[in-house]
Write a protein that holds these residues in place. Sequence first.
Motif, PDB file in Angstrom:
ATOM      1  N   ARG A 172       4.692   2.862   1.740  1.00 32.95           N
ATOM      2  CA  ARG A 172       4.053   2.727   0.423  1.00 32.95           C
ATOM      3  C   ARG A 172       2.875   1.761   0.517  1.00 32.95           C
ATOM      4  N   HIS A 173       3.112   0.615   1.189  1.00 28.47           N
ATOM      5  CA  HIS A 173       2.029  -0.357   1.393  1.00 28.47           C
ATOM      6  C   HIS A 173       0.907   0.266   2.222  1.00 28.47           C
ATOM      7  N   VAL A 229     -10.499  -2.048   6.809  1.00 25.91           N
ATOM      8  CA  VAL A 229      -9.037  -2.157   6.778  1.00 25.91           C
ATOM      9  C   VAL A 229      -8.608  -3.543   6.301  1.00 25.91           C
ATOM     10  N   HIS A 230      -9.300  -4.569   6.755  1.00 26.97           N
ATOM     11  CA  HIS A 230      -8.977  -5.928   6.310  1.00 26.97           C
ATOM     12  C   HIS A 230      -9.078  -6.030   4.796  1.00 26.97           C
ATOM     13  N   ILE A 245      -6.513  -6.411  -0.514  1.00 32.35           N
ATOM     14  CA  ILE A 245      -6.416  -5.971  -1.915  1.00 32.35           C
ATOM     15  C   ILE A 245      -5.009  -5.470  -2.222  1.00 32.35           C
ATOM     16  N   THR A 246      -4.451  -4.690  -1.313  1.00 29.99           N
ATOM     17  CA  THR A 246      -3.095  -4.160  -1.523  1.00 29.99           C
ATOM     18  C   THR A 246      -2.075  -5.281  -1.643  1.00 29.99           C
ATOM     19  N   LEU A 247      -2.164  -6.283  -0.773  1.00 32.92           N
ATOM     20  CA  LEU A 247      -1.240  -7.420  -0.850  1.00 32.92           C
ATOM     21  C   LEU A 247      -1.411  -8.171  -2.160  1.00 32.92           C
ATOM     22  N   HIS A 290       1.515  -8.724  -4.861  1.00 33.12           N
ATOM     23  CA  HIS A 290       1.934 -10.080  -5.227  1.00 33.12           C
ATOM     24  C   HIS A 290       1.708 -10.394  -6.701  1.00 33.12           C
ATOM     25  N   GLY A 291       1.183  -9.421  -7.447  1.00 33.23           N
ATOM     26  CA  GLY A 291       1.002  -9.611  -8.880  1.00 33.23           C
ATOM     27  C   GLY A 291      -0.215 -10.436  -9.260  1.00 33.23           C
ATOM     28  N   GLU A 292      -1.180 -10.572  -8.364  1.00 33.60           N
ATOM     29  CA  GLU A 292      -2.387 -11.340  -8.672  1.00 33.60           C
ATOM     30  C   GLU A 292      -3.284 -10.541  -9.612  1.00 33.60           C
TER      31      GLU A 292
END
Length: 275
Positions: A108-109, A219-220, A225-227, A231-233
């Motif tokens: 999913r990530h 990719v970075h 962005i995905t993280l 994390h709810g940011e």
Amino acid sequence: MTPIERLFLSIPTLPSIPRVVQELITTLGDDDADLGALVSKVKQDQTLSARVLRLANSSHYGSRHKVGAIDDAVALIGLNALRTLVIASGVSGAFASIPGIDLKLFWRHAGQSALIARSIGRKARLNAEFAYTAALMHRIGQLLINAAYPSVAKEIAAENHDLDVTELASVERTHLQLDHSEVGAELARRWYFPAAIQNALRWYGDPMHEQAGPYAGVVHLSAQITLGLEHGEDDASIAAALPDPLLQKLVLDRPDMESEIETARDAQQSAAETA
């Protein structure tokens, strides 16, 4: 024997991909490749076809109708994007189970990162399907580390809860004298992915390195962005944390990224509502 060689020899069963997927990988970047003939082979593989259609329906291609056949997928997204989905399904299907890894969450990530990378790749005037594929595979080295050294991988996970790539790589190198970026790049080499994708996997955690190509930077950004979303940011915080030198290297600006984050959040919420 190098740490990389030792790791690959320690994996009980080295992951493999279907022959048609391998053939499609060799056509990446080849504008003259006969994809129609290879798609016909995909249709003959019922398991692979089912996985591809699952991906086509779960990815955000804008269709309001269920994609029920490979030909429908071709009409909706085109041959190049279908090739990428076939490769993605082959890559994810190569890992039935991995000690200590929730594969559903892992992919999913990876899938969210890949969708963002495809869009950022277009903005950066790069091959969008290369960007998607590289982002989908950016943490695949973790799967191999867990398969080869499950007890050590458990220790690594305990020391790195937030999945920050720089910290994770540092912890991995302390324990194993290698990190998941190196492992992922080596797997991509063994699977005959293009050099640009191998480079992206090797350097996505250090995209300003002199050897890092543009796909490593894409990719970075997509992974970061995905993280942030996971994390709810909030959107502003995610955008503000993206490194200026990298945006400059890719000739992108912060408003571009703010738009990407908003689109990704909407897609994430839509996926959650229909899950």
